[in-house]
Motif scaffolding. Structure first.
Motif, PDB file in Angstrom:
ATOM      1  N   ASP A 180      43.257  42.973  41.709  1.00  0.00           N
ATOM      2  CA  ASP A 180      43.314  42.100  40.533  1.00  0.00           C
ATOM      3  C   ASP A 180      42.325  40.950  40.668  1.00  0.00           C
ATOM      4  N   ILE A 181      42.217  40.413  41.864  1.00  0.00           N
ATOM      5  CA  ILE A 181      41.228  39.373  42.155  1.00  0.00           C
ATOM      6  C   ILE A 181      40.536  39.751  43.454  1.00  0.00           C
ATOM      7  N   ASP A 182      39.233  39.905  43.366  1.00  0.00           N
ATOM      8  CA  ASP A 182      38.437  40.204  44.549  1.00  0.00           C
ATOM      9  C   ASP A 182      37.661  38.947  44.918  1.00  0.00           C
ATOM     10  N   LEU A 183      37.859  38.461  46.117  1.00  0.00           N
ATOM     11  CA  LEU A 183      37.174  37.258  46.572  1.00  0.00           C
ATOM     12  C   LEU A 183      35.946  37.650  47.390  1.00  0.00           C
ATOM     13  N   GLY A 184      34.779  37.291  46.878  1.00  0.00           N
ATOM     14  CA  GLY A 184      33.543  37.549  47.591  1.00  0.00           C
ATOM     15  C   GLY A 184      33.246  36.405  48.538  1.00  0.00           C
ATOM     16  N   ALA A 185      33.275  36.706  49.830  1.00  0.00           N
ATOM     17  CA  ALA A 185      33.038  35.663  50.838  1.00  0.00           C
ATOM     18  C   ALA A 185      32.092  36.188  51.903  1.00  0.00           C
TER      19      ALA A 185
END
Length: 284
Positions: A180-185
């Protein structure tokens, strides 16, 4: 071939520091709201505007173009002390790509989709590349000013992504590769910002959206990262905590562009909660 190097003339000054940071030079291609704090929230793919001279060269309809933009992500920038929302479409100039790819007519650069009828006139390319240069000059000065005042920047690079590319009535993409939420880090300095990133992800998952718990994961959809946060990391290193927040379009129907405002507000509340949870950790 267009010269890929930037002009050597002195860059314009977009800001001045008084009791607080003040915007002195505006631009029709984006909106900047400047507050006093280290959280900078951007929505560089939110816009839909396009130069009239560019529209006849499009091979796709306006509705098809909107499908691959990131509508309503500009609303999420309200969590930032500084907010940047780009008005122009990513197809006029893609600010998450390097300069030489910022306006590409090669389907290989656009998920295999043919967006343009053919090569674009040189003057159209030059206008878009000039906007790319202006944006990066503006943002570089903005971050330098924020760092002068606070010592660091917490950049939230906000986007959305499609998960029903097979058609309006086809099954959505598998959950395994589509949180649902992909965090690009990908560029995060873990030694400096790892605890912030971990708490940020946990806090996002603590606020339900549409009545259900959210699946929040890291570096799933775009494990190679994006140009904008990579550029920011290369410029400011450990002084910049850059996280790309990719919302799956669970808040809208990507084929009709109809949004569920209740879910939008839930997602915005979750982002507000996550930012509040990590604020106290930023200066450590």
């Amino acid at each position: 071939m267009l010269n890929s190097s930037r002009s050597q003339t002195p860059p314009p000054q977009f800001f001045q520091s008084e009791e607080r940071l003040v915007l002195t030079d505006s631009c029709d291609d984006w909106d900047v709201i400047v507050g006093d704090g280290p959280v900078v929230a951007t929505a560089i793919h939110d816009g839909h505007a396009m130069r009239p001279s560019l529209v006849p060269h499009l091979h796709i309809s306006e509705q098809e173009r909107r499908r691959d933009e990131d509508p309503l992500t500009g609303l999420m920038t309200e969590v930032g002390d500084v907010r940047v929302r780009v008005r122009s479409s990513r197809f006029q100039v893609d600010l998450n790509r390097p300069r030489d790819k910022a306006l590409s007519t090669d389907p290989a650069d656009t998920w295999g989709i043919r967006f343009w009828k053919g090569p674009l006139p040189r003057e159209e390319l030059e206008q878009s590349l000039a906007a790319h240069d202006r944006f990066y000059a503006m943002f570089e000065e903005l971050v330098e000013r924020v760092i002068e005042r606070h010592g660091h920047v917490f950049l939230l690079d906000i986007h959305s992504y499609n998960h029903r590319r097979d058609g309006a009535h086809a099954e959505p993409a598998a959950l395994e590769g589509n949180p649902d939420i992909d965090l690009g880090a990908t560029t995060l300095d873990r030694a400096r910002w790892g605890a912030v990133a971990d708490r940020f992800a946990e806090a996002l998952a603590e606020v339900p959206a549409g009545g259900r718990q959210l699946d929040v994961r890291e570096n799933i959809r775009y494990p190679g990262g994006g140009h904008f946060p990579e550029w920011a990391y290369s410029r400011w290193g450990e002084r910049m905590c850059a996280i790309s927040v990719e919302y799956k379009k669970i808040y809208m129907d990507e084929w009709t562009a109809q949004a569920d405002i209740g879910v939008v507000e839930d997602l915005r509340a979750g982002l507000r909660h996550a930012v509040a949870e990590v604020r106290g950790m930023l200066a450590r």
